[in-house]
Design a protein around this motif. Structure first.
Motif, short mmCIF file in Angstrom:
data_model
loop_
_atom_site.label_atom_id
_atom_site.label_comp_id
_atom_site.label_asym_id
_atom_site.label_seq_id
_atom_site.Cartn_x
_atom_site.Cartn_y
_atom_site.Cartn_z
N UNK A 160 -31.59 -51.48 80.10
CA UNK A 160 -31.20 -50.08 80.89
C UNK A 160 -30.47 -49.06 80.02
N UNK A 161 -31.15 -47.81 79.71
CA UNK A 161 -30.53 -46.73 78.82
C UNK A 161 -30.34 -45.54 79.45
N UNK A 162 -29.72 -44.32 78.84
CA UNK A 162 -29.69 -43.28 79.31
C UNK A 162 -30.37 -42.38 78.34
N UNK A 163 -31.41 -41.89 78.31
CA UNK A 163 -32.05 -41.20 77.24
C UNK A 163 -31.42 -39.75 77.39
N UNK A 164 -30.67 -39.23 76.25
CA UNK A 164 -30.28 -37.85 76.14
C UNK A 164 -30.95 -36.70 75.68
N UNK A 165 -31.70 -37.18 74.73
CA UNK A 165 -32.67 -36.09 74.11
C UNK A 165 -33.68 -36.72 73.18
N UNK A 166 -34.59 -35.78 73.00
CA UNK A 166 -35.67 -36.41 72.00
C UNK A 166 -36.08 -35.31 71.12
N UNK A 167 -36.38 -35.62 69.75
CA UNK A 167 -36.65 -34.44 69.09
C UNK A 167 -37.83 -35.01 68.13
N UNK A 168 -38.92 -33.89 67.84
CA UNK A 168 -40.06 -34.31 66.95
C UNK A 168 -39.73 -33.48 65.59
N UNK A 169 -40.56 -34.13 64.72
CA UNK A 169 -40.53 -33.36 63.26
C UNK A 169 -41.93 -33.27 62.71
N UNK A 170 -42.12 -32.23 61.91
CA UNK A 170 -43.46 -32.14 61.24
C UNK A 170 -42.63 -32.20 59.76
N UNK A 171 -43.20 -33.16 58.99
CA UNK A 171 -42.68 -33.65 57.63
C UNK A 171 -44.04 -33.91 57.09
N UNK A 172 -44.36 -33.09 55.82
CA UNK A 172 -45.33 -33.14 54.85
C UNK A 172 -44.78 -33.07 53.68
N UNK A 173 -45.44 -34.25 52.73
CA UNK A 173 -45.10 -34.27 51.30
C UNK A 173 -43.28 -34.21 51.11
N UNK A 174 -43.11 -34.99 52.23
CA UNK A 174 -41.37 -35.48 52.15
C UNK A 174 -40.67 -34.02 52.34
N UNK A 175 -41.10 -33.02 52.92
CA UNK A 175 -40.54 -31.70 53.19
C UNK A 175 -40.49 -31.56 54.62
N UNK A 176 -39.42 -31.08 55.30
CA UNK A 176 -39.31 -30.92 56.72
C UNK A 176 -39.75 -29.43 56.80
N UNK A 177 -40.81 -29.44 57.57
CA UNK A 177 -41.42 -28.15 57.84
C UNK A 177 -41.03 -27.37 59.20
N UNK A 178 -40.82 -28.32 60.06
CA UNK A 178 -40.32 -27.84 61.39
C UNK A 178 -39.74 -29.05 62.35
N UNK A 179 -38.92 -28.65 63.61
CA UNK A 179 -38.61 -29.83 64.41
C UNK A 179 -38.46 -29.13 65.82
N UNK A 180 -38.77 -29.86 66.75
CA UNK A 180 -38.77 -29.53 68.04
C UNK A 180 -38.03 -30.20 69.00
N UNK A 181 -37.05 -29.84 69.77
CA UNK A 181 -36.42 -30.71 70.80
C UNK A 181 -37.39 -30.55 72.23
N UNK A 182 -37.52 -31.93 72.47
CA UNK A 182 -38.52 -31.94 73.81
C UNK A 182 -37.96 -32.61 74.88
N UNK A 183 -38.17 -32.14 76.06
CA UNK A 183 -37.44 -32.54 77.08
C UNK A 183 -38.48 -33.88 77.84
N UNK A 184 -39.67 -33.73 77.95
CA UNK A 184 -40.67 -34.53 78.71
C UNK A 184 -41.46 -34.99 77.63
N UNK A 185 -42.90 -34.48 77.49
CA UNK A 185 -43.86 -35.10 76.87
C UNK A 185 -43.71 -34.74 75.33
N UNK A 186 -44.76 -35.16 74.31
CA UNK A 186 -44.80 -34.66 73.05
C UNK A 186 -44.91 -33.28 73.32
N UNK A 187 -44.07 -32.59 72.38
CA UNK A 187 -44.07 -30.96 72.36
C UNK A 187 -45.38 -30.44 72.19
#
Length: 713
Positions: A160-187
């Motif tokens: 049993x766990x309590x999920x506090x937050x989820x974050x998704x990343x767009x990474x290409x060629x080892x560079x962080x291009x963007x990130x999104x915090x999502x509450x429900x499904x894949x952003x």
């Protein structure tokens, strides 16, 4: 800008900077581990080569020692080399995009934060993972559609766990291009970005955008058969392949090299060929049921898939009625009746005699058939009984020859020396003659045992099939007879089977796959809306628990399409009476539908479409025709003015670009844009099949669909 907004922007920038720093650390760790693994792999390879050279030299004259050495000493090193090589391939894939998600949660012990990627990595001499593999149990928290209190299934049970937050990343060629915090499904932003891309030449993995309903199917228990009836574009095939990767990750010691994937045709098998390797999995056999079956029955005179589908589409009533019959449970009953008939009539039993002495009587042989070995398949039984008869004949022959020898020796003992000189040659001649006669008698009896010879199963089936040309639908019943009469088993151990486009499978196909392999773990995916081949009653796929009664069968529905735009799916839905598709809200161009009165006008419009679509940089454009005749006619006219590949054979490899093909080769594939040639002249009682065909054709399109209604081709 208000203070609130400034604070939010500042917080975002700080978090982005921190995530960038972490990405650089992870990338550096991947680089260091890669270099370390390269050195280790080189070291192990040199060790293996040198050890082989040394031992071959040492045991040059002792072949047994060399064999013993290779079997035992080098095995561990070779396995270690394979493990290093596998990890190196994973790190190479991770290098450009190490992870795509993060979850923060609380458990009974502490607050946790884990990053999820295509593969997992851990620092050397450290138990804490830097990246967790998407297939690990804890990663299911990322794909589950909720925050807050939840559970995941670990090897030790429910956690049993309590999920506090989820974050998704767009990474290409080892560079962080963007990130999104999502509450429900894949952003939505990430999903839209992925879905809006061009199709490319192969199916891609979806680890970054797996939806909760898809993840639930991927992580279903191994010891069951899951049957997924999903609409076009719901990700059925991709789910099945990711399920294979998930099962291999969690049960590698059980499943490695023991997974079989059955696809509809060779074009489709090539299309999906890169998904599992991109997930780090090799050694999974991918073939068609046709090739799988032909390897077993050893026939080469089966109607081709292309000719078979052409007959289906030609409205040949006799041919289509035959398909309906051979798809039914009634057909299996008729095959069982044939087997029962053979059981009672195949062998005409008679006494086995040598020189009028009964060695085995009719009753004893009958008991062997009907009692002692009754649980054995009939043709294996007859072979066993034949071996027993041969053994009895040998015993009797040896007994007679011993008697002849004894008689000869007794005669020699009874003669005086002078009589011996006169008669010995004659007695020796008589001894040899009697032995020869005995052997000839046994050979004669064996020749008369031809009533025990097993008839040819293909000949039995041809007579049952009334001499018709053998088609795809005859492969499974031939194998069924081989299983029931010969006890046929598949020559490789199979522990999990994937069946794609399962809506086209007959009841007997499911039975032979199960009985051949004794497998109880299945992933079966199909779309009841896409059954073009005629059938009456329930689809076998949706009635599996009544066909394979000892399987633990679980049915699932997928109604949401991730492939096509809302406009395309709304258009395709008009061909369906029920089970309509729910399109993802991804808007695009309206579907263009036009009537065209002559073939020249049609060719001009198609060429004009292709030119304009190419200007939009679409990577795959397909002209989908009803059948091969239309494909070849229209293809030859277009080729006079514009380059286009004609897909008219099953073994042609498709690798993007402009292509024209018949509807049945398009099944399972997807294209950036589709030009659908609707030349429907269907009889009234065939409307349902014609509409399903057009549904299949329309749902191949991701972004744009053009429909030309014409009767001129």
């Amino acid at each position: 800008m208000e203070n609130n907004d400034i604070e939010k922007e500042l917080k975002k920038e700080i978090e982005f900077s921190l995530e960038n720093e972490r990405l650089e650390e992870v990338t550096e760790e991947i680089r260091n581990q890669t270099l370390s693994l390269i050195d280790k792999r080189k070291e192990v390879a040199e060790y293996i080569v040198n050890l082989r050279k040394k031992n071959i030299e040492e045991y040059r004259d002792d072949e047994d020692k060399i064999i013993e050495y290779f079997d035992h000493e080098i095995f561990a090193k070779e396995e270690y080399f394979k493990a290093l090589d596998r990890k190196l391939k994973e790190l190479t894939i991770l290098k450009s995009s190490p992870y795509f998600g993060r979850i923060n949660f609380e458990d009974e012990i502490d607050d946790e934060s884990i990053y999820i990627g295509r593969f997992g990595i851990t620092k050397e001499d450290d138990y804490e993972p830097i990246i967790v593999d998407w297939r690990s149990p804890i990663s299911s928290l990322f794909y589950a559609g909720k925050l807050g209190k939840t559970t995941y299934t670990a090897p030790l049970g429910e956690i049993e766990v309590d999920v506090l937050s989820k974050r998704q990343y767009i990474i290409k060629k080892a560079k962080l291009l963007g990130m999104f915090d999502s509450a429900i499904d894949v952003k939505d932003e990430i999903l839209q970005m992925v879905l809006s891309k061009s199709a490319g030449d192969k199916l891609k993995d979806i680890v970054m955008t797996i939806q909760a309903e898809q993840d639930n199917l991927i992580r279903q228990s191994r010891n069951q058969a899951i049957v997924v009836d999903g609409v076009a574009g719901s990700g059925k095939t991709t789910i099945a392949l990711h399920r294979v990767a998930y099962l291999l990750y969690n049960y590698r010691n059980v499943l490695q090299d023991k997974v079989l994937i059955l696809g509809p045709n060779s074009i489709f098998i090539d299309y999906i060929s890169t998904v599992l390797p991109s997930l780090g999995e090799i050694g999974v056999r991918q073939t068609t049921f046709r090739e799988f079956a032909l390897d077993i029955v050893g026939l080469d005179n089966i109607m081709s898939f292309k000719d078979y589908m052409e007959e289906v589409l030609s409205e040949n009533r006799e041919f289509n009625n035959d398909i309906i019959y051979k798809s039914s449970m009634e057909y299996i009953k008729d095959l069982d009746e044939l087997i029962n008939k053979l059981e009672n009539e195949c062998f005409t039993i008679s006494d086995i005699k040598i020189y009028d002495k009964v060695i085995l009587d009719n009753d004893e042989i009958n008991k062997m058939f009907k009692d002692y070995f009754y649980n054995m398949p009939l043709f294996r039984r007859s072979k066993k009984i034949k071996r027993i008869i041969y053994s009895k004949l040998k015993d009797e022959r040896d007994s007679i020859i011993r008697e002849i020898q004894k008689e000869y020796e007794d005669s020699l003992k009874s003669l005086s020396e002078s009589e011996l000189r006169v008669q010995q040659n004659h007695l020796e001649f008589m001894r040899r003659t009697k032995i020869r006669e005995t052997i000839l008698e046994v050979m004669r009896v064996k020749r008369e045992l031809k009533w025990l010879n097993n008839p040819n199963i293909i000949e039995i089936y041809n007579e049952f099939n009334k001499g018709k040309v053998l088609t795809y639908d005859d492969l499974a019943p031939i194998i069924y007879l081989k299983i029931k009469l010969e006890g046929l088993k598949y020559d490789s151990e199979i522990k999990h089977i994937v069946i794609d486009e399962a809506q086209d499978y007959s009841a007997v196909q499911f039975v032979v796959i199960k009985e051949l392999t004794s497998c109880k773990s299945f992933t079966i995916v199909g779309d009841s809306n896409q059954r073009i081949v005629p059938i009456e009653g329930k689809l076998p796929m949706t009635n599996l628990e009544n066909i394979l009664v000892d399987l633990d069968v679980h049915h699932f529905k997928l109604s949401k399409s991730y492939r096509s735009t809302k406009e395309i799916m709304d258009y395709a839905n008009k061909y369906l009476k029920c089970n309509k598709t729910i399109p993802l809200v991804r808007n695009g161009m309206e579907v263009i539908e036009k009537k065209v009165d002559n073939v020249n006008n049609l060719v001009d419009k198609v060429i004009n479409n292709i030119i304009k679509l190419k200007e939009k940089n679409y990577e795959s454009i397909a002209v989908v025709c009803r059948d091969l005749k239309q494909t070849e006619t229209l293809g030859s006219l277009i080729k006079n003015k514009l380059h286009i590949k004609v897909l008219d054979k099953e073994d042609i490899i498709y690798s993007s670009g402009e292509v024209i093909l018949p509807s049945y080769f398009a099944k399972g594939l997807e294209f950036d844009s589709v030009i659908l040639i609707d030349s429907d002249t269907t009889l009234e009682d065939q409307y349902d099949k014609a509409n399903k065909l057009k549904y299949v054709m329309a749902t191949r399109a991701l972004h744009e669909l053009y429909v030309y209604k014409t009767s001129s081709i």
